[in-house]
Design a protein around this motif. Structure first.
Motif, PDB file in Angstrom:
ATOM      1  N   ARG A 130       1.186  -4.947   2.685  1.00  0.00           N
ATOM      2  CA  ARG A 130       0.612  -3.606   2.618  1.00  0.00           C
ATOM      3  C   ARG A 130       1.610  -2.509   2.989  1.00  0.00           C
ATOM      4  N   VAL A 131       2.638  -2.909   3.737  1.00  0.00           N
ATOM      5  CA  VAL A 131       3.497  -1.881   4.341  1.00  0.00           C
ATOM      6  C   VAL A 131       4.336  -1.141   3.315  1.00  0.00           C
ATOM      7  N   LYS A 138      -2.334   7.578  -0.507  1.00  0.00           N
ATOM      8  CA  LYS A 138      -2.612   6.193  -0.139  1.00  0.00           C
ATOM      9  C   LYS A 138      -2.686   6.036   1.371  1.00  0.00           C
ATOM     10  N   LYS A 139      -3.251   4.930   1.772  1.00  0.00           N
ATOM     11  CA  LYS A 139      -3.415   4.632   3.182  1.00  0.00           C
ATOM     12  C   LYS A 139      -3.322   3.113   3.343  1.00  0.00           C
ATOM     13  N   ILE A 140      -3.049   2.705   4.560  1.00  0.00           N
ATOM     14  CA  ILE A 140      -2.914   1.274   4.825  1.00  0.00           C
ATOM     15  C   ILE A 140      -4.009   0.845   5.806  1.00  0.00           C
ATOM     16  N   VAL A 141      -4.666  -0.232   5.474  1.00  0.00           N
ATOM     17  CA  VAL A 141      -5.734  -0.760   6.336  1.00  0.00           C
ATOM     18  C   VAL A 141      -5.548  -2.267   6.391  1.00  0.00           C
ATOM     19  N   THR A 142      -5.887  -2.885   7.492  1.00  0.00           N
ATOM     20  CA  THR A 142      -5.683  -4.337   7.571  1.00  0.00           C
ATOM     21  C   THR A 142      -6.693  -5.075   6.703  1.00  0.00           C
ATOM     22  N   GLU A 143      -6.306  -6.281   6.335  1.00  0.00           N
ATOM     23  CA  GLU A 143      -7.176  -7.078   5.468  1.00  0.00           C
ATOM     24  C   GLU A 143      -8.458  -7.486   6.187  1.00  0.00           C
ATOM     25  N   THR A 174     -10.362  -5.590   8.189  1.00  0.00           N
ATOM     26  CA  THR A 174     -11.314  -4.502   7.941  1.00  0.00           C
ATOM     27  C   THR A 174     -11.759  -4.512   6.476  1.00  0.00           C
TER      28      THR A 174
END
Lengths: 290, 419
Positions: A85-86, A95-100, A102
């Motif tokens: 994701r990084v 865009k935004k990054i969220v952990t898998e 969540t």
């Protein structure tokens, strides 16, 4: 490939999906998945994870662009999740990054809002996730990533030893008459055990089943820590493995809930839904600030 | 590279691989604060400057650098140099020294192996050659000290000082007596005389109290300025500076004073207070600083710490007794329940949303404590994240970062749910 939103999602959630064009990218260690929401349709794409995350994202985007007849600039918002994701670039698209973790919880909630527990087995780790059935938020989670045992990569390795594909490994496991007793929790020693069992002419079907049950016990241990509450969903790349599904169901003592969408896309779907929710929040914030 | 990467991806942890890179990066992050930059310089220069001072003729001794040790050593005119700080300069090759040359089992705590590797590198270099081993320190260090004694270091290890739960009354008094004798033994090894200058020790006890009060003030001000001083410098200031003052008590105190003034003059940002997800850190200072960066970037604010020294030393007592009783009254007295009480108090005081329990791979002692604390807080409805990290390497694994981010995301959604 596309399906109608009302075909795939929980009917209780359909009205919450907006007209915003959003994408969720779930870049796992073995495969990249993407889900695009547009015009009441869910488009999906899947590709093997390349060396560089951007290559995987570009591949997934090209599939979506072709299927949904869109350009990158048509996308209102994107969320990246998974281990890759990084590092990815979508030019001017927000865009935004969220952990898998969540994302899987939110994806599961939109697929069936009765789900309260998720078994997520991916290429390099296994996770147990508890979901709040009121909103799809994570209640608790635990990851097993100490070693390769219990992961998709482990199953690939065993399949290789038995001269099978990973798909065949699961199918063969279902034919077992008496699952082998695989005691080792370590992939290296489990490999030795498999070789040793093969040398004793143990049927591959029994070995395959034994491996799946060993993995399933690890999953049960994860839920011992955070609690198991039905309904339970099986997501992640290994969700396609019928042998693993059966073993986990048997060890947990519960059947997995069936959903109307390929469970491998749960994380990417959750990311897309969260992208829409992010847009809703930002519009609300703007309205408040006016 | 670090800052550029940070700007580019701006919402996920950096790809920095060494501890020193992280500290340099942290200085750029805190460009607005001279005080924090000074603290980071003190952190970075602690061991090298102490070794320089030693070569210039000033007495210095390797020590755990916690609990009673620095106060006593300063009173004896010696710079306490924390050997756990050597991890900051350690890489995989230091671990291999311990494993290959000294036959340490692979599963031994990485902190111990790093120290052994670093001491080995310093053999016959004319640098600090005395090691004070407090047996309150992790047990595998005993092995490291013995090995280093054989290699020519002058090593002294005292008996374990441990106050079991609920020990009070005559039994506590006997422990006080015992520890007092132990500290006199240490003084004899350090100076050749079994005595401690009462006035000097009194001054050091007062200094300790004074710095603890100032540090508590910083912690209190961070509650209203949660993002002014980010996680990395605050945790190092707490776990290293407050204990041993980075070998430079006057400079450390001046930096704390300056920081207090900066924080007091900094306007409160309501937006920061709204978005901060208050956390309590219950762990050591791993060298995987990316964990701290991940917490910061995810919106977590580490405002509470397990090592917050609750109680000050009683200055009305004779200095040695005061130091001894201070030790037994604080969270490092031995049993995990003391530390748990500190964590609980921090959770309540800060209304913390969650607790991060952190320990090193290979540390069997801390893993037991963490599991007990996790269960305790879980039953009280306080979410806990149990993390295992490494002592010697820079960048944390993707899985560790995923855990941290997911935990903060979970707490954030809980907060939204509660309105």
């Amino acid at each position: 490939m596309s399906v109608k939103i009302e075909t795939a999602l929980d009917p209780r959630r359909v009205a919450e999906v907006t007209n915003d064009v959003v994408v969720g990218f779930d870049i796992g260690s073995r495969t990249g998945k993407a889900v695009l929401l547009k015009d009441g349709l869910i488009f999906s794409a899947i590709a093997p994870t390349a060396v560089f995350t951007q290559q995987t994202v570009d591949k997934l985007l090209s599939i979506l662009e072709e299927d949904a007849k869109i350009k990158l600039s048509d996308i209102d918002f994107a969320i990246g999740t998974g281990y890759g994701r990084v590092a990815f670039d979508l030019k001017d698209t927000r865009k935004k990054i969220v952990t898998e973790i969540t994302c899987h919880a939110m994806g599961a909630y939109y697929l069936n809002s009765d789900i309260q527990s998720i078994v997520d087995i991916g290429g390099q780790d296994a996770k147990a996730i508890r979901v709040d059935p009121r909103n799809g938020h994570v209640v608790d989670f635990i990851m097993n990533d100490k070693c390769a045992a219990g992961t998709g990569r482990f199953l690939e390795k065993v399949a290789e030893l038995l001269g099978l594909t990973t798909e065949e490994l699961g199918v063969e496991a279902l034919k077992a008459t008496e699952p082998s007793d695989i005691s080792s929790q370590c992939v290296v020693f489990a490999e030795s055990e498999v070789i040793s069992l093969s040398a004793k002419s143990e049927p591959p079907t029994n070995i395959a089943a034994g491996i799946h049950f060993a993995n399933a016990r690890r999953i049960k241990n994860l839920f011992n820590r955070i609690g198991l509450v039905p309904e339970i969903m099986f997501s992640g790349g290994v969700a396609h493995n019928v042998g693993m599904k059966k073993a986990v169901e048997q060890v947990l003592g519960h059947k997995f809930i069936e959903v109307n969408y390929d469970a491998i896309f749960t994380g990417a779907l959750g990311a897309a839904i969260l992208a829409q929710q992010t847009l809703i929040s930002s519009k609300l914030d703007m309205a408040i600030n006016i | 590279m670090s800052a550029l990467v940070a700007e580019k991806i701006n919402d996920d942890p950096l790809e920095i691989t060494t501890q020193k890179e992280y500290l340099e990066y942290s200085k750029t992050v805190h460009h607005y604060s001279k005080a924090i930059q000074k603290l980071i310089d003190l952190i970075n220069n602690y061991v090298p400057d102490a070794e320089k001072a030693y070569k210039a003729g000033q007495p210095a001794i390797w020590t755990g650098g916690y609990r009673w040790e620095p106060t006593l050593l300063y009173a004896l005119g010696v710079i306490p140099v924390s050997y756990t700080e050597m991890g900051r300069y350690s890489f995989r090759d230091d671990m291999l020294v311990a494993e290959d040359i000294y036959q340490f089992p692979v599963e031994t705590c990485s902190m111990v192996k790093c120290s052994v590797g670093q001491w080995h590198k310093r053999l016959n270099t004319g640098t600090i050659d005395r090691i004070l081993g407090s047996s309150c320190m992790c047990e595998p260090f005993n092995l490291a000290w013995e090995v280093m004694r054989q290699k020519g270091y002058d090593v002294y290890a005292n008996e374990a000082i441990y106050r079991a739960p609920n020990v009070d009354g005559p039994r506590l008094e006997s422990l006080v007596q015992f520890m007092g004798e132990q500290l006199l033994d240490v003084a004899e090894w350090v100076t050749g005389k079994r005595e401690i200058d009462e006035e000097r020790l009194k001054e050091e006890v007062k200094r300790k109290n004074r710095l603890l009060v100032k540090f508590r003030r910083v912690l209190d001000l961070r509650i209203t300025h949660p993002f002014y001083m980010k996680t990395l410098p605050i945790i190092l200031t707490l776990s290293v500076g407050v204990n041993n003052y980075f070998g430079k008590p006057l400079e450390f105190e001046a930096a704390l004073d300056e920081l207090i003034v900066e924080l007091e003059n900094e306007p409160i940002q309501e937006e920061d207070l709204k978005r901060a997800i208050t956390l309590v850190w219950a762990g050591g200072t791993g060298q995987e600083f990316g964990v701290y960066e991940a917490i910061d970037l995810a919106g977590g604010a580490l405002l509470g710490f397990r090592d917050v020294p609750f109680k000050l030393a009683d200055e009305s007592l004779p200095a040695l007794e005061s130091l001894v009783r201070y030790h037994y009254a604080n969270s490092r007295a031995g049993a995990g329940v003391y530390t748990r009480n500190v964590i609980e108090s921090e959770v309540e005081k800060l209304k913390a949303k969650g607790v991060i329990l952190y320990g090193y791979i290979g540390c069997s002692f801390a893993s037991i404590d963490r599991e007990m604390w996790r269960r305790y807080f879980h039953e009280k409805g306080v979410p806990c994240l149990n993390l295992e990290g490494s002592f010697q390497t820079g960048a944390p694994s993707g899985q560790v970062l995923t855990r941290v981010r997911a935990f903060v995301e979970m707490l954030d959604s809980n907060r939204q749910k509660l309105g």
